[in-house]
Design an enzyme around this catalytic site. Structure first.
Site, PDB file in Angstrom:
ATOM      1  N   LYS A 200      -8.981  -3.825  38.197  1.00 10.06           N
ATOM      2  CA  LYS A 200      -9.511  -5.060  37.612  1.00 10.06           C
ATOM      3  C   LYS A 200      -8.402  -6.105  37.586  1.00 10.06           C
ATOM      4  O   LYS A 200      -7.346  -5.889  37.004  1.00 10.06           O
ATOM      5  CB  LYS A 200     -10.017  -4.783  36.193  1.00 10.06           C
ATOM      6  CG  LYS A 200     -10.488  -6.054  35.490  1.00 10.06           C
ATOM      7  CD  LYS A 200     -11.181  -5.758  34.190  1.00 10.06           C
ATOM      8  CE  LYS A 200     -11.567  -7.051  33.501  1.00 10.06           C
ATOM      9  NZ  LYS A 200     -12.279  -6.810  32.251  1.00 10.06           N
ATOM     10  N   ARG A 210     -16.750 -15.450  29.888  1.00  5.09           N
ATOM     11  CA  ARG A 210     -16.124 -15.655  28.580  1.00  5.09           C
ATOM     12  C   ARG A 210     -16.904 -16.670  27.768  1.00  5.09           C
ATOM     13  O   ARG A 210     -16.955 -16.586  26.542  1.00  5.09           O
ATOM     14  CB  ARG A 210     -14.650 -16.033  28.754  1.00  5.09           C
ATOM     15  CG  ARG A 210     -13.854 -14.846  29.315  1.00  5.09           C
ATOM     16  CD  ARG A 210     -12.384 -15.151  29.535  1.00  5.09           C
ATOM     17  NE  ARG A 210     -11.736 -14.050  30.261  1.00  5.09           N
ATOM     18  CZ  ARG A 210     -10.574 -14.143  30.887  1.00  5.09           C
ATOM     19  NH1 ARG A 210      -9.905 -15.278  30.865  1.00  5.09           N
ATOM     20  NH2 ARG A 210     -10.070 -13.093  31.511  1.00  5.09           N
ATOM     21  N   GLU A 239      -3.850   2.621  40.595  1.00  2.27           N
ATOM     22  CA  GLU A 239      -4.754   2.553  39.440  1.00  2.27           C
ATOM     23  C   GLU A 239      -5.954   3.481  39.636  1.00  2.27           C
ATOM     24  O   GLU A 239      -6.365   4.202  38.727  1.00  2.27           O
ATOM     25  CB  GLU A 239      -5.252   1.121  39.223  1.00  2.27           C
ATOM     26  CG  GLU A 239      -4.249   0.176  38.579  1.00  2.27           C
ATOM     27  CD  GLU A 239      -4.142   0.392  37.074  1.00  2.27           C
ATOM     28  OE1 GLU A 239      -4.754   1.351  36.540  1.00  2.27           O
ATOM     29  OE2 GLU A 239      -3.449  -0.406  36.417  1.00  2.27           O
ATOM     30  N   LYS A 254     -13.016  -5.188  40.719  1.00  3.47           N
ATOM     31  CA  LYS A 254     -13.508  -6.398  40.058  1.00  3.47           C
ATOM     32  C   LYS A 254     -12.449  -7.476  40.058  1.00  3.47           C
ATOM     33  O   LYS A 254     -11.303  -7.145  39.724  1.00  3.47           O
ATOM     34  CB  LYS A 254     -13.863  -6.021  38.608  1.00  3.47           C
ATOM     35  CG  LYS A 254     -14.353  -7.145  37.760  1.00  3.47           C
ATOM     36  CD  LYS A 254     -14.578  -6.649  36.366  1.00  3.47           C
ATOM     37  CE  LYS A 254     -14.935  -7.837  35.497  1.00  3.47           C
ATOM     38  NZ  LYS A 254     -14.745  -7.542  34.121  1.00  3.47           N
ATOM     39  N   TYR A 319     -25.444 -10.221  38.554  1.00  2.00           N
ATOM     40  CA  TYR A 319     -26.396 -10.974  37.724  1.00  2.00           C
ATOM     41  C   TYR A 319     -27.640 -11.353  38.527  1.00  2.00           C
ATOM     42  O   TYR A 319     -28.614 -11.830  37.950  1.00  2.00           O
ATOM     43  CB  TYR A 319     -25.711 -12.219  37.147  1.00  2.00           C
ATOM     44  CG  TYR A 319     -24.506 -11.860  36.295  1.00  2.00           C
ATOM     45  CD1 TYR A 319     -24.670 -11.412  34.988  1.00  2.00           C
ATOM     46  CD2 TYR A 319     -23.212 -11.918  36.804  1.00  2.00           C
ATOM     47  CE1 TYR A 319     -23.576 -11.044  34.216  1.00  2.00           C
ATOM     48  CE2 TYR A 319     -22.110 -11.551  36.041  1.00  2.00           C
ATOM     49  CZ  TYR A 319     -22.302 -11.115  34.745  1.00  2.00           C
ATOM     50  OH  TYR A 319     -21.218 -10.740  33.994  1.00  2.00           O
TER      51      TYR A 319
HETATM   52  C1  PBG Z   1     -14.179  -7.571  29.240  1.00  2.63           C
HETATM   53  C2  PBG Z   1     -14.869  -7.953  30.481  1.00  2.63           C
HETATM   54  C3  PBG Z   1     -14.755  -9.130  31.229  1.00  2.63           C
HETATM   55  C4  PBG Z   1     -15.698  -9.033  32.222  1.00  2.63           C
HETATM   56  C5  PBG Z   1     -16.331  -7.807  32.100  1.00  2.63           C
HETATM   57  N1  PBG Z   1     -15.803  -7.149  31.026  1.00  2.63           N
HETATM   58  C6  PBG Z   1     -13.938 -10.335  31.010  1.00  2.63           C
HETATM   59  C7  PBG Z   1     -12.475 -10.261  30.976  1.00  2.63           C
HETATM   60  O1  PBG Z   1     -11.864  -9.244  31.282  1.00  2.63           O
HETATM   61  O2  PBG Z   1     -11.888 -11.263  30.587  1.00  2.63           O
HETATM   62  C8  PBG Z   1     -15.987 -10.115  33.243  1.00  2.63           C
HETATM   63  C9  PBG Z   1     -17.342 -10.059  33.878  1.00  2.63           C
HETATM   64  C10 PBG Z   1     -17.743 -11.309  34.565  1.00  2.63           C
HETATM   65  O3  PBG Z   1     -16.965 -12.271  34.718  1.00  2.63           O
HETATM   66  O4  PBG Z   1     -18.902 -11.355  34.985  1.00  2.63           O
HETATM   67  N2  PBG Z   1     -12.941  -7.038  29.313  1.00  2.63           N
END
Ligand code: PBG
Length: 330
Positions: A200, A210, A239, A254, A319
């Site tokens: 990630k 957010r 990782e 991600k 989405y």
């Molecule tokens: C929480 C989380 C995030 C996303 C999924 N879980 C945001 C972040 O790490 O700041 C992002 C998902 C998206 O942007 O669609 N840790």
């Protein structure tokens, strides 16, 4: 090898009709590929627009159950639930994450009761619950790793007690998969699946998310001391390797589209169910471009989703899942 060239080789022969294009297609998209993330809010019969994500809404639990019924009817295998926690429940330690009656737990329970045949995935990370918007405990400007692990394990157990099928740690603390796996085993949840947000990246593409969960305007600083540097690829392999060793059943990369090289490397090297998250910023780019008439909505959605499959992903968090499933079914 023959030295055959044009005109004996004409690549366009295989492209001349729809049936032959379909017959030689290498990658295929199906409803089975989708995990549908939705946002939960409090209240009843509430459907609140998210300005950063045109077409996506925060749903109260009753409407989330309706959405889950629709998704299950279309054949979508799994949904991911994200809460927009009320401001007065956000604290420095994010302990609302461990409240058995928090939004995610209530929604999980309601959906599993009404729609038992859809999988529920819950994020493990504190950011929807902390007043500083970080995924872990904050001391000064430092995100504490080992202290955070304990609360993450409790958060995971709390979600499993509510009926969650897949625990998806997205916090990027070191060692969390092992700690959560041990906690699950110890509590008798040997069959709970873990999908690790293993690779990630610290990404600008999470901006709209957010806003959706209400953590964006609280976030102090950035997440670069725990999420990965977008410059790195070998580090992603480390990782992934660690998370598998610690007990992950599935791994995730991600964001998605800007990181397809990582998806391909993971799939080629680890032979484990590999998922990609087409994140909020990717959604918003496509949705806004379509809204402005810059690109055709349906074909750009399908091209972007197919690209994940071509890269080797076994599934996609998107989405667009409901919309794409409706089109695939029609
Ligand atoms: C929480 C989380 C995030 C996303 C999924 N879980 C945001 C972040 O790490 O700041 C992002 C998902 C998206 O942007 O669609 N840790």
């Amino acid at each position: 090898m023959s030295k055959a060239q044009f005109p004996s080789i004409r690549m366009r022969r295989l492209r001349q009709t729809d049936w032959v294009r379909r017959m030689v297609a290498e990658a295929h998209l199906s409803v089975d590929d989708f995990i549908w993330p939705i946002f939960i809010r409090d209240g009843k019969n509430e459907r609140e627009a998210i300005s950063a994500m045109p077409g996506v809404h925060r749903l109260s639990i009753d409407l989330a159950v309706e959405a889950a019924k629709k998704a299950a009817d279309l054949g979508i295998p799994c949904m991911a639930l994200f809460p927009n926690t009320a401001p007065d429940k956000r604290t420095a330690d994010g302990n609302e994450a461990c409240n058995p009656e928090n939004l995610v737990c209530l929604a999980t329970d309601a959906i599993k009761s009404a729609v038992p045949n859809i999988g529920i995935l819950c994020d493990v990370a504190l950011d929807p619950y902390t007043d500083h918007g970080h995924d872990g405990l904050l001391e000064g400007e430092t995100i504490l790793n080992d202290e955070t692990l304990e609360i993450l394990a409790q958060q995971a157990l709390n979600q499993v007690a509510a009926g969650c099928d897949i625990i998806a740690p997205s916090d990027m603390m070191d060692g969390r998969i092992g700690v959560i796996r041990d906690a699950l085993e110890f509590a008798g949840h040997a069959d709970t699946l873990i999908m690790a947000y293993a690779a990630k990246y610290a990404s600008a593409f999470y901006g709209p998310f957010r806003e959706a969960v209400g953590s964006g305007n609280r976030l102090k600083g950035d997440k670069r001391t725990y999420q990965m540097n977008p410059a790195n690829s070998d580090e992603a392999m480390r990782e992934i390797e660690l998370d598998i060793a610690e007990g992950a059943d599935m791994v995730m990369v991600k964001p998605g589209m800007p990181y397809l090289d990582i998806v391909q490397r993971v799939k080629d090297n680890f032979h484990i169910p590999t998922f990609a998250y087409q994140v909020s910023g990717e959604y918003s780019m496509l949705a806004n471009a379509a809204e402005q008439g810059l690109m055709d909505r349906q074909s750009s959605i399908f091209e972007s989703l197919l690209a994940f499959k071509r890269a080797g992903a076994d599934g996609i968090l998107t989405y667009f899942a409901l919309e794409a499933a409706e089109i695939l079914n029609s």
